[in-house]
Design a protein around this motif. Structure first.
Motif, PDB file in Angstrom:
ATOM      1  N   LEU A 169      11.483   1.591  -7.131  1.00 24.33           N
ATOM      2  CA  LEU A 169      10.992   1.614  -8.502  1.00 24.33           C
ATOM      3  C   LEU A 169       9.850   0.606  -8.617  1.00 24.33           C
ATOM      4  O   LEU A 169      10.051  -0.602  -8.452  1.00 24.33           O
ATOM      5  N   LEU A 170       8.656   1.104  -8.860  1.00 24.36           N
ATOM      6  CA  LEU A 170       7.473   0.265  -9.026  1.00 24.36           C
ATOM      7  C   LEU A 170       7.264  -0.011 -10.505  1.00 24.36           C
ATOM      8  O   LEU A 170       7.195   0.923 -11.313  1.00 24.36           O
ATOM      9  N   ARG A 171       7.179  -1.290 -10.846  1.00 24.53           N
ATOM     10  CA  ARG A 171       6.980  -1.667 -12.241  1.00 24.53           C
ATOM     11  C   ARG A 171       5.691  -2.467 -12.351  1.00 24.53           C
ATOM     12  O   ARG A 171       5.193  -3.031 -11.387  1.00 24.53           O
ATOM     13  N   GLY A 172       5.179  -2.508 -13.554  1.00 28.09           N
ATOM     14  CA  GLY A 172       3.941  -3.240 -13.766  1.00 28.09           C
ATOM     15  C   GLY A 172       3.119  -2.594 -14.859  1.00 28.09           C
ATOM     16  O   GLY A 172       3.380  -1.465 -15.279  1.00 28.09           O
ATOM     17  N   GLU A 173       2.119  -3.295 -15.297  1.00 23.22           N
ATOM     18  CA  GLU A 173       1.273  -2.801 -16.383  1.00 23.22           C
ATOM     19  C   GLU A 173       0.448  -1.594 -15.943  1.00 23.22           C
ATOM     20  O   GLU A 173       0.243  -1.367 -14.751  1.00 23.22           O
ATOM     21  N   SER A 174      -0.033  -0.874 -16.922  1.00 27.07           N
ATOM     22  CA  SER A 174      -0.912   0.261 -16.651  1.00 27.07           C
ATOM     23  C   SER A 174      -2.198  -0.239 -16.008  1.00 27.07           C
ATOM     24  O   SER A 174      -2.773  -1.250 -16.424  1.00 27.07           O
ATOM     25  N   GLY A 175      -2.614   0.469 -14.956  1.00 32.34           N
ATOM     26  CA  GLY A 175      -3.870   0.125 -14.298  1.00 32.34           C
ATOM     27  C   GLY A 175      -3.739  -0.849 -13.144  1.00 32.34           C
ATOM     28  O   GLY A 175      -4.749  -1.228 -12.545  1.00 32.34           O
ATOM     29  N   THR A 176      -2.520  -1.255 -12.792  1.00 30.26           N
ATOM     30  CA  THR A 176      -2.350  -2.210 -11.697  1.00 30.26           C
ATOM     31  C   THR A 176      -2.393  -1.547 -10.329  1.00 30.26           C
ATOM     32  O   THR A 176      -2.469  -2.237  -9.307  1.00 30.26           O
ATOM     33  N   GLY A 177      -2.304  -0.210 -10.277  1.00 26.64           N
ATOM     34  CA  GLY A 177      -2.388   0.485  -8.993  1.00 26.64           C
ATOM     35  C   GLY A 177      -1.053   0.945  -8.452  1.00 26.64           C
ATOM     36  O   GLY A 177      -0.868   1.063  -7.240  1.00 26.64           O
ATOM     37  N   LYS A 178      -0.105   1.236  -9.342  1.00 21.26           N
ATOM     38  CA  LYS A 178       1.226   1.668  -8.877  1.00 21.26           C
ATOM     39  C   LYS A 178       1.146   2.958  -8.080  1.00 21.26           C
ATOM     40  O   LYS A 178       1.856   3.122  -7.072  1.00 21.26           O
ATOM     41  N   SER A 179       0.300   3.889  -8.489  1.00 20.08           N
ATOM     42  CA  SER A 179       0.173   5.147  -7.743  1.00 20.08           C
ATOM     43  C   SER A 179      -0.438   4.924  -6.368  1.00 20.08           C
ATOM     44  O   SER A 179      -0.087   5.600  -5.396  1.00 20.08           O
ATOM     45  N   VAL A 180      -1.333   3.950  -6.266  1.00 24.28           N
ATOM     46  CA  VAL A 180      -1.932   3.604  -4.966  1.00 24.28           C
ATOM     47  C   VAL A 180      -0.849   3.103  -4.018  1.00 24.28           C
ATOM     48  O   VAL A 180      -0.776   3.512  -2.851  1.00 24.28           O
ATOM     49  N   PHE A 181       0.012   2.232  -4.527  1.00 28.94           N
ATOM     50  CA  PHE A 181       1.065   1.688  -3.674  1.00 28.94           C
ATOM     51  C   PHE A 181       2.143   2.721  -3.371  1.00 28.94           C
ATOM     52  O   PHE A 181       2.760   2.672  -2.301  1.00 28.94           O
ATOM     53  N   ALA A 182       2.379   3.661  -4.269  1.00 29.64           N
ATOM     54  CA  ALA A 182       3.336   4.737  -3.969  1.00 29.64           C
ATOM     55  C   ALA A 182       2.845   5.555  -2.782  1.00 29.64           C
ATOM     56  O   ALA A 182       3.622   5.881  -1.872  1.00 29.64           O
ATOM     57  N   ARG A 183       1.554   5.886  -2.747  1.00 28.29           N
ATOM     58  CA  ARG A 183       1.006   6.629  -1.623  1.00 28.29           C
ATOM     59  C   ARG A 183       1.048   5.794  -0.342  1.00 28.29           C
ATOM     60  O   ARG A 183       1.305   6.306   0.741  1.00 28.29           O
TER      61      ARG A 183
END
Length: 454
Positions: A178-192
């Motif tokens: 589960l990746l948490r954090g503010e919008s725009g921090t790059g969660k989708s980048v780290f998921a990939r």
């Protein structure tokens, strides 16, 4: 995209349909010895049932199945798994049947009796095709995000370094992240990145942005539907989970998932089983889940809009991506990287940033995080005409914030609390570690971070 390596064996899920016991045993032994997963059946009906229960990469189908024609299975199998590679096997070979099987969608045609070497070579060829197809799917997903918020995975910030270290350790496991954090921090980048660091990297990565899909279609997007399940369902849709067999599905902003779908997701997490919309047949899939949210899920649970049992299932490995203001030393390296990217695609030759621009950018809080920085640099490149990005090329709102207050200053207690939380979060690698140092629970820390915009 990684090259196809003939020495890397792609594990396939294979269906064998033949009414001869010896053929089924021989094929099963041969394929399992090569590391493939095998399901074998003897008749038409069982083949259909198995195809509805799980996804297959490949199928060996006998041309004559008692009174049934194995060729009639081809469109049925392709309907359930459009990517499946079907090989017709027969002792009654003819040019006509070979042509007809290929016309209906079969990949290959082999004549009995065959050798194990023939089967191994054919399966290896199919495995290479499936590996390439999976890489193409992942490449298409990545291209949708190219240049949006991607950043180099180098960071001078200790908090971000710890985050990446933990993410790399967790990636090879099968645990939900589960990746948490503010919008725009790059969660989708780290998921990939986590998918690419895992053992599932040669399999597809499916991305579902929960807020971007209408609530009444989200269930179909994730789990699939059958034709006629609802108005507009003119054909079967296997869904993202089935399409990601063996890979990873990334559920972005899962806090926006409707309550009605959460129970179905919980069941899939627990049992790896699901049903398509409009279908009663249970299906199985081997898919890892990565989820992300900028919501306060603990608050959603307390308000009854997010299932508590689902929250605890998702919260196996909880990673919080630091905001950009928590890692100010990364602002200019990121800005330089974005500048090079946007100069390249816009055919500009801007060399860098003026001292005034650097001062404004490094002193700004960046509430929109990496995404806001990226948009700012793109705007500066497009509108700028000098050989450096200057003060006038930045939006008016990009202004430095006053210096931080200190203990004993004539300020409210909340200001000191916010400053202390920010500094502790910058020096720790997880929400749990920071909460322990601060002497509060994670839910309280999450609420205070939201209140202070941390």
């Amino acid at each position: 995209m990684a090259p196809i390596d003939e020495h890397v064996k792609e594990r396939l899920s294979v269906l064998i349909v033949d009414d001869e016991t010896n053929i089924r045993k021989t094929l099963t032994y041969c394929l399992e010895a090569e590391g493939h997963g095998v399901v074998s059946v003897s008749n038409f009906t069982d083949a259909i049932n198995e195809a509805k229960r799980r996804s297959f990469d490949m199928a060996f189908v006998d041309l004559k199945l008692g009174k049934d024609n194995g060729m009639d299975l081809i469109p049925i199998l392709l309907s359930d798994s459009p990517w499946i590679k079907i090989v017709i096997i027969t002792a009654y070979a003819s040019i006509e049947s070979a042509v007809e099987s290929i016309r209906r969608g079969a990949t290959d045609y082999i004549v009995k009796p065959f050798t194990t070497d023939q089967i191994k070579l054919m399966t290896l060829r199919i495995a290479r095709i499936r590996q390439l197809e999976n890489q193409v799917v992942t490449l298409k997903e990545n291209m949708q995000y190219l240049g949006k918020e991607d950043s180099p995975f180098q960071s001078a910030n200790a908090s971000m370094q710890r985050f990446m270290e933990i993410a790399k350790k967790a990636a090879p496991s099968e645990a939900i992240i589960l990746l948490r954090g503010e919008s725009g921090t790059g969660k989708s980048v780290f998921a990939r990145a986590i998918h690419n660091w895992s053992g599932r990297s040669t399999k597809p990565l499916g991305i579902v942005a929960c807020p971007a899909v209408p609530h009444d279609l989200l269930e179909s997007e994730i789990f699939g539907h059958v034709r006629g399940a609802f108005t507009g369902a003119v054909k079967d849709n296997p869904g993202r989970i089935a399409a990601c067999e063996g890979g990873t599905i990334f559920l972005d902003e899962i806090g926006e998932m409707p309550f009605s779908i959460q129970a179905k997701l919980l069941r899939f997490i627990q049992d790896k089983e699901f049903e398509r919309v409009g279908e009663a047949t249970s299906r199985k899939a081997n898919v890892r889940i990565i989820a992300a949210t900028n919501s306060d899920l603990e608050k959603h649970v307390a308000e009854g809009i997010f299932r508590e049992d689902l929250f605890y299932r998702l919260n196996v490995i909880n990673l919080t991506v630091p905001s950009l203001r928590e890692r100010p030393e990364d602002i200019m390296p990121l800005a330089i990287s974005f500048l090079a990217y946007f100069c390249r695609i816009n055919h500009k030759t801007i060399q860098g940033f003026t001292d005034e621009a650097v001062k404004r950018m490094t002193g700004y809080k960046w509430p929109g995080n990496v995404r806001e920085l990226r948009n700012t640099i793109e705007r500066a490149v497009i509108l700028g005409s000098a050989n450096q990005v200057g003060d006038s090329d930045l939006p008016e709102n990009i202004t430095p914030v006053p210096a931080s207050e200190a203990l004993g200053d004539m300020v409210p207690l909340s200001v000191i609390e916010e400053l202390h939380i920010r500094r502790i979060m910058a020096k720790t690698g997880s929400l749990q570690e920071a909460a322990e140092i601060l002497g509060i629970d994670q839910a309280t820390l999450w609420r205070r971070r939201k209140a202070y915009g941390i």
